[in-house]
Scaffold this motif. Sequence first.
Motif: not given
Lengths: 404, 301
Positions: B149-162
């Motif tokens: 879940l934490q990995a998903l949070i990081f990934a999603l945040t990175l994608v959205l911010m990018g």
Amino acid sequence: MTGRGKQVRTWLVGLAGIFLLTAPFLWTKVHGDLATGNVRLSFAPSNALQFLSVVAPGFAIGAVVVWVAGLWGRLGPRRPVVATTANRLLERPWALVGLGVALSSLGTLMSAKVLSLGSFVCLYMMLALGLNVTIGFTGLLVLGYAAFYSAGAYAFALTARFHPGFPAWAALPLGFCTAATVGFLVGLPCLRLRGDYLAIVTLGFAEAFRELVRNLPAAGGDMGLILSDTSRIRALGPLSAAQAAWVFGVWLVLLLSISVHRLQHSRTGRAWIAIREDETAAAMMGIPVVRLKLLAFSVSAGVGGLAGAYFAGFTGFVDPSTSTFDQSVLVLSMVILGGLGSLPGVLTGAALLYLIPTLLRDQIPQITDYRLFFFGSILVAMMLLRPQGLLGSPRHKMELEGPG
Amino acid sequence: MLEILVNGLARGAIYALIALGYTMVYGILGMINFAHGEIFMIGMFGSIFALGALGSAGLVGAGLTLPLAIVAAMALSAGFGILNERLAYRKLRGAHLLAPLTSAIGMSIVLQNFVMLSVTKGKLDFPRDISAPLAETRWSLGPLHVTALQALIFALTLVLMGGLFWLIQRTRVGIALRAVAQDRTMASLCGMRVDGLIALTFALGSALAAAAGTMVAMYQGVVRFDAGYEMGLKAFAAAVLGGIGNIPGAVLGGLLIGLVEDITSYTIRSEWRESTAFAILILVLWLRPRGLLGERVADKV
């Protein structure tokens, strides 16, 4: 497309949008299956009908009130009748003393229930008068006003706990000074900045204050504090305790009204209004903006504390629920509904918004749940339709609507 | 110790996503969006509604369930964001600051109570069959433990911010948004649709908040109508810490607040976690009101 056609289209698109957006909340129900953790969504019209059955009449009444107020403004007398009458009254001390005596003696005729209602109306009038100093005169939004009210009440209750027999009349200056000091300290970091920061900092402060008194053993935690009989407002001569509280409340409201009125028309008050109208210009004219904003905020907080001390004096108890967001919103809606910066306005707003939900509670029990929803709607609707409030002045209308 | 860092960064990533909404609206309008916390909360509910609808349609279990729910929640919140702009801000744009502040606070109260009255006063459970596998899968990299879940949070945040940075820095819409933020009148004279662009800003910020909402709903397992207040205050503190109006600042502020919160609750007392962000907010306003990366916040004449 003609202007009217376009307007109709905008309305239709807007209503369709609102319907679509609210549909999942209103028209469906989520069923959780705890065994598998699965969820299902089903169509549930009863939910929506129940919600709309309360909200639709409420909105209809509100629309009629705003419409009538607008009609009165257009067709009624050109002079602002209420404001001038109130001004005349406030400038004739003997008329006020007469009014005070009349209202006080009316207390002997009122039943216990009416007396308690009346005392609460006085309490909320004090709060509305106090909040009006910051938001109405100086143009600063305060979202955690209840914290100062609570601070005043707790100051009294804690003093009375450690010094039994501390009298109610002495609690008023105590409440005022405590809350004013707290207000000064809260305002200090954010009043140098723009108005929005004060709003959000006071909002957070109210919550923090509530947590503090909940966790402070001396303040009684969630149970709050109960005042000893010697500290409460007691029977006075021929008056019972409830009558004494009402008389006390009436005179306090009159005293505060006259003080706030005189303050408004003093040098300080005019400087506050100048800050509200244009802070930069006011600073250019040599008005010490930060100092005066702090003063307005401290006075406002102090009046809140005084009201808190009065509350503790006549109900005999204090608990953390005095500092909830609901309380702050209630007082804010009173000021906005009645009319920013207008004394008769905020007094009327306080009376209306306290009395309507309280009197309707027996007939319509759901009103307690829907109260806050309507207060929020009042804030939005008044700003859009009638920014000067029900009894506000055209000057406020022009100012709030701005040049464009 | 590393665990605290990972937890703190995960929380911080969520604050950053919400803080972006505050900072974007402030950047373009110069006003705080008080209803943003409620928009986040609506995103939380939106993800559950979407999962429920997918469940009723018999689509649960497919790998696409969660992404679809996130997208649906983002769309719902974006809609509410536009509604918020339309009702509480558009007509009051030229007015005294007090007017939009009041209407926005009113809007936030209306939204919160609308959800309370129409859905539930209590809590709503996030479907466990979606969140539990993610929360229980743990990956270890030496001393570093990360849940899926934490990995998903990081990934999603990175994608959205990018995506957001790309949109703002590299596209025509982004140029228009920046132009409106700089000078609204001039932008409209150059033929930009200012109203639409401001609505778009609200929609973008709200969609990010909804993505964060879905993540928080999975993290906590339950959603409540009053969840937006606390999150909103913390994310606002993050935006101010980074410098309100500054997009990289919001990200930095969010991550810092998340870290400081977890470190405080680990080293001092866990009850103090909730007040950390507020204390930081006061300190920043007192010592450095323009935040870490912000420009000066003096009034323009």
